[in-house]
Design a protein around this motif. Structure first.
Motif, PDB file in Angstrom:
ATOM      1  N   PHE A  62      -0.408 -13.152  -4.248  1.00  0.00           N
ATOM      2  CA  PHE A  62       0.877 -13.177  -3.559  1.00  0.00           C
ATOM      3  C   PHE A  62       1.427 -14.589  -3.450  1.00  0.00           C
ATOM      4  O   PHE A  62       2.646 -14.783  -3.474  1.00  0.00           O
ATOM      5  N   CYS A  63       0.555 -15.574  -3.349  1.00  0.00           N
ATOM      6  CA  CYS A  63       1.026 -16.954  -3.324  1.00  0.00           C
ATOM      7  C   CYS A  63       1.670 -17.319  -4.653  1.00  0.00           C
ATOM      8  O   CYS A  63       2.746 -17.923  -4.693  1.00  0.00           O
ATOM      9  N   SER A  64       1.016 -16.976  -5.757  1.00  0.00           N
ATOM     10  CA  SER A  64       1.616 -17.219  -7.072  1.00  0.00           C
ATOM     11  C   SER A  64       2.936 -16.475  -7.202  1.00  0.00           C
ATOM     12  O   SER A  64       3.925 -16.999  -7.720  1.00  0.00           O
ATOM     13  N   PHE A  65       2.910 -15.235  -6.753  1.00  0.00           N
ATOM     14  CA  PHE A  65       4.104 -14.388  -6.822  1.00  0.00           C
ATOM     15  C   PHE A  65       5.262 -15.065  -6.087  1.00  0.00           C
ATOM     16  O   PHE A  65       6.358 -15.233  -6.642  1.00  0.00           O
ATOM     17  N   LEU A  66       4.983 -15.476  -4.871  1.00  0.00           N
ATOM     18  CA  LEU A  66       6.005 -16.164  -4.080  1.00  0.00           C
ATOM     19  C   LEU A  66       6.527 -17.389  -4.817  1.00  0.00           C
ATOM     20  O   LEU A  66       7.736 -17.626  -4.885  1.00  0.00           O
ATOM     21  N   HIS A  67       5.590 -18.145  -5.386  1.00  0.00           N
ATOM     22  CA  HIS A  67       5.982 -19.360  -6.086  1.00  0.00           C
ATOM     23  C   HIS A  67       6.936 -19.062  -7.235  1.00  0.00           C
ATOM     24  O   HIS A  67       7.914 -19.784  -7.449  1.00  0.00           O
ATOM     25  N   GLU A  68       6.684 -17.986  -7.942  1.00  0.00           N
ATOM     26  CA  GLU A  68       7.559 -17.649  -9.062  1.00  0.00           C
ATOM     27  C   GLU A  68       8.935 -17.203  -8.595  1.00  0.00           C
ATOM     28  O   GLU A  68       9.952 -17.512  -9.216  1.00  0.00           O
ATOM     29  N   LEU A  69       8.963 -16.467  -7.492  1.00  0.00           N
ATOM     30  CA  LEU A  69      10.263 -16.039  -6.966  1.00  0.00           C
ATOM     31  C   LEU A  69      11.069 -17.256  -6.509  1.00  0.00           C
ATOM     32  O   LEU A  69      12.273 -17.359  -6.780  1.00  0.00           O
ATOM     33  N   GLY A  85      21.853 -14.845  -7.782  1.00  0.00           N
ATOM     34  CA  GLY A  85      20.614 -15.156  -7.072  1.00  0.00           C
ATOM     35  C   GLY A  85      19.775 -13.910  -6.843  1.00  0.00           C
ATOM     36  O   GLY A  85      18.570 -13.892  -7.113  1.00  0.00           O
ATOM     37  N   LEU A  86      20.412 -12.867  -6.356  1.00  0.00           N
ATOM     38  CA  LEU A  86      19.706 -11.603  -6.145  1.00  0.00           C
ATOM     39  C   LEU A  86      19.068 -11.113  -7.439  1.00  0.00           C
ATOM     40  O   LEU A  86      17.885 -10.736  -7.473  1.00  0.00           O
ATOM     41  N   LEU A  87      19.842 -11.157  -8.505  1.00  0.00           N
ATOM     42  CA  LEU A  87      19.343 -10.674  -9.792  1.00  0.00           C
ATOM     43  C   LEU A  87      18.188 -11.533 -10.289  1.00  0.00           C
ATOM     44  O   LEU A  87      17.165 -11.012 -10.753  1.00  0.00           O
ATOM     45  N   ALA A  88      18.325 -12.830 -10.176  1.00  0.00           N
ATOM     46  CA  ALA A  88      17.289 -13.744 -10.685  1.00  0.00           C
ATOM     47  C   ALA A  88      15.965 -13.510  -9.971  1.00  0.00           C
ATOM     48  O   ALA A  88      14.911 -13.410 -10.607  1.00  0.00           O
ATOM     49  N   VAL A  89      16.008 -13.408  -8.664  1.00  0.00           N
ATOM     50  CA  VAL A  89      14.772 -13.244  -7.902  1.00  0.00           C
ATOM     51  C   VAL A  89      14.130 -11.893  -8.212  1.00  0.00           C
ATOM     52  O   VAL A  89      12.914 -11.795  -8.414  1.00  0.00           O
ATOM     53  N   ASN A  90      14.941 -10.863  -8.288  1.00  0.00           N
ATOM     54  CA  ASN A  90      14.375  -9.538  -8.533  1.00  0.00           C
ATOM     55  C   ASN A  90      13.887  -9.384  -9.968  1.00  0.00           C
ATOM     56  O   ASN A  90      12.916  -8.677 -10.236  1.00  0.00           O
ATOM     57  N   GLN A  91      14.543 -10.066 -10.890  1.00  0.00           N
ATOM     58  CA  GLN A  91      14.036 -10.048 -12.266  1.00  0.00           C
ATOM     59  C   GLN A  91      12.730 -10.826 -12.367  1.00  0.00           C
ATOM     60  O   GLN A  91      11.841 -10.464 -13.142  1.00  0.00           O
ATOM     61  N   ALA A  92      12.596 -11.872 -11.582  1.00  0.00           N
ATOM     62  CA  ALA A  92      11.326 -12.602 -11.558  1.00  0.00           C
ATOM     63  C   ALA A  92      10.213 -11.695 -11.037  1.00  0.00           C
ATOM     64  O   ALA A  92       9.075 -11.735 -11.519  1.00  0.00           O
ATOM     65  N   TYR A  93      10.550 -10.876 -10.057  1.00  0.00           N
ATOM     66  CA  TYR A  93       9.612  -9.882  -9.516  1.00  0.00           C
ATOM     67  C   TYR A  93       9.119  -8.978 -10.646  1.00  0.00           C
ATOM     68  O   TYR A  93       7.923  -8.779 -10.836  1.00  0.00           O
ATOM     69  N   ILE A  94      10.051  -8.475 -11.406  1.00  0.00           N
ATOM     70  CA  ILE A  94       9.696  -7.544 -12.475  1.00  0.00           C
ATOM     71  C   ILE A  94       8.916  -8.246 -13.586  1.00  0.00           C
ATOM     72  O   ILE A  94       7.943  -7.714 -14.108  1.00  0.00           O
ATOM     73  N   ARG A  95       9.345  -9.432 -13.905  1.00  0.00           N
ATOM     74  CA  ARG A  95       8.655 -10.166 -14.963  1.00  0.00           C
ATOM     75  C   ARG A  95       7.209 -10.466 -14.578  1.00  0.00           C
ATOM     76  O   ARG A  95       6.314 -10.440 -15.423  1.00  0.00           O
ATOM     77  N   PHE A  96       6.992 -10.747 -13.320  1.00  0.00           N
ATOM     78  CA  PHE A  96       5.617 -10.992 -12.867  1.00  0.00           C
ATOM     79  C   PHE A  96       4.754  -9.758 -13.119  1.00  0.00           C
ATOM     80  O   PHE A  96       3.614  -9.864 -13.575  1.00  0.00           O
ATOM     81  N   SER A  97       5.311  -8.588 -12.837  1.00  0.00           N
ATOM     82  CA  SER A  97       4.538  -7.355 -13.029  1.00  0.00           C
ATOM     83  C   SER A  97       4.234  -7.117 -14.507  1.00  0.00           C
ATOM     84  O   SER A  97       3.271  -6.436 -14.834  1.00  0.00           O
ATOM     85  N   TRP A  98       5.033  -7.660 -15.376  1.00  0.00           N
ATOM     86  CA  TRP A  98       4.782  -7.524 -16.811  1.00  0.00           C
ATOM     87  C   TRP A  98       3.743  -8.515 -17.279  1.00  0.00           C
ATOM     88  O   TRP A  98       2.897  -8.211 -18.115  1.00  0.00           O
ATOM     89  N   ARG A  99       3.846  -9.711 -16.759  1.00  0.00           N
ATOM     90  CA  ARG A  99       2.985 -10.774 -17.249  1.00  0.00           C
ATOM     91  C   ARG A  99       1.563 -10.622 -16.730  1.00  0.00           C
ATOM     92  O   ARG A  99       0.605 -10.966 -17.408  1.00  0.00           O
ATOM     93  N   ALA A 121       0.816 -13.392   3.448  1.00  0.00           N
ATOM     94  CA  ALA A 121       1.324 -13.739   2.123  1.00  0.00           C
ATOM     95  C   ALA A 121       2.334 -12.690   1.648  1.00  0.00           C
ATOM     96  O   ALA A 121       3.382 -13.024   1.082  1.00  0.00           O
ATOM     97  N   ALA A 122       2.021 -11.416   1.886  1.00  0.00           N
ATOM     98  CA  ALA A 122       2.932 -10.358   1.463  1.00  0.00           C
ATOM     99  C   ALA A 122       4.250 -10.455   2.234  1.00  0.00           C
ATOM    100  O   ALA A 122       5.336 -10.239   1.677  1.00  0.00           O
ATOM    101  N   ARG A 123       4.140 -10.803   3.492  1.00  0.00           N
ATOM    102  CA  ARG A 123       5.343 -10.921   4.307  1.00  0.00           C
ATOM    103  C   ARG A 123       6.248 -12.049   3.822  1.00  0.00           C
ATOM    104  O   ARG A 123       7.476 -11.946   3.847  1.00  0.00           O
ATOM    105  N   ALA A 124       5.626 -13.136   3.381  1.00  0.00           N
ATOM    106  CA  ALA A 124       6.409 -14.267   2.890  1.00  0.00           C
ATOM    107  C   ALA A 124       7.205 -13.867   1.656  1.00  0.00           C
ATOM    108  O   ALA A 124       8.358 -14.274   1.481  1.00  0.00           O
TER     109      ALA A 124
END
Lengths: 185, 185
Positions: A62-69, A85-99, A121-124
DNA sequence: CCGATTGGCTTTACACTGTCAAGTTGAGCG
DNA sequence: CGCTCAACTTGACAGTGTAAAGCCAATCGG
């Protein structure tokens, strides 16, 4: 033996590497130990058996995840509009799940544990997502809007993590973008 | 020995029971065998090792899943409007994920396999979902609308399967209903 | 009717896993 | 020096998946 970098962190990083390289089945107390160059029982000693190691790894995930967002947000030009901004952050979310699909699954399968660090961490992560959709709430009921936009993103990520569902459906982020646009209207 | 009901089906049902009663870790070739009253190597003989048993169970899971969605649709009064139908089927989707979380996870973790039966079963589920949202597409781009509504449902189910995410958020189907209404507007 | 074959299942064996108990080691300290 | 305590290691054990070999009843060609 390795005074540089305490063993717990070494073990967590070994676990992350195994998860990325070999998938969920590669994450094993004994393999983590071998990769860190310690005896097979060392991981269980520091964390609390395999479950403890898994929640520690999920927390680090979750720390890495947060960092990528955050990086995705900060990479935007200063004159970007809120939807970008909304799109970028949410696409980063999706890309993380792929990578890092194995890590992503571990993180969200592991959530119900009562570990405080993990919850924090999840809350952050949730907080930064929240930051980006609040501008779009408008006069809609906020709880419903939150639910909608966040379930949309997570659902898209989860369903397309390995292969598209239903089968034979092409996966692309642009279909997600269109769906998101439908929602924020 | 048991001439009533061939062994493969017995094994699948034993696996489903173990999954429901003990969670993902309860699903073991040897436990399935014991529950079906056969030797520990019998399951691996009929399916193709543990992965084969898992995909067979996931396939059967999709059949149950489909059955519940169909039942939810058929339980509606004949004068129900389309939104009630859409809501009922999608709520049945979510309720299934609550009632049988281990099976639900197995089904969607197992999807990327190339097993034809599994793909077929998953496709049948998708078809009935599709039936219920097509009346609402309107003049929106259909692909985006499909993505949105289906990711919304699955994401809500996945994130609230064990406990609410983020922690401390109340879970209720009514918040899903509101979110769905936002989307079909 | 009979021997061969085959498919369904068992038995045996092996490598690997998590966990626990006991031992080792080494640094800090009186 | 002797004591303690934490960080490991070592060794053992039950449970796991898998593969090879064996068994055995049904089936089938003749």
């Amino acid at each position: 033996m390795p005074m540089r970098g305490d063993l717990p962190r070494l073990l967590i990083e070994a676990g992350l590497a195994l998860l990325d390289e070999e998938g969920a089945e590669g994450l094993t107390l004994r393999r983590v130990a071998a990769r860190a160059g310690v005896s097979h029982a060392a991981p269980a000693h520091h964390f609390n058996g395999l479950p403890g190691l898994r929640t520690a790894i999920a927390t680090e995930g979750f720390c890495s995840f947060l960092h990528e967002l955050v990086s995705a947000r900060d990479a935007l030009p200063p004159d970007a509009d809120p939807f970008q901004g909304l799109l970028a952050v949410n696409q980063a979310y999706i890309r993380f799940s792929w990578r890092r699909p194995a890590l992503f699954r571990l993180m969200f399968d592991q959530l119900p544990t009562e570990n405080d660090d993990l919850r924090l961490a999840a809350r952050a992560v949730y907080a930064i997502l929240q930051d980006h959709w609040t501008p779009f709430v408008g006069n809609r009921p906020p709880a419903a809007f939150e639910t909608a936009i966040w379930a949309l993103t997570h659902g898209f990520a989860a369903l397309n993590m390995d292969r598209p569902y239903p089968p034979d459906t092409p996966v692309n982020l642009s279909s997600y973008e269109d769906a998101l646009r439908l929602l924020v209207g």
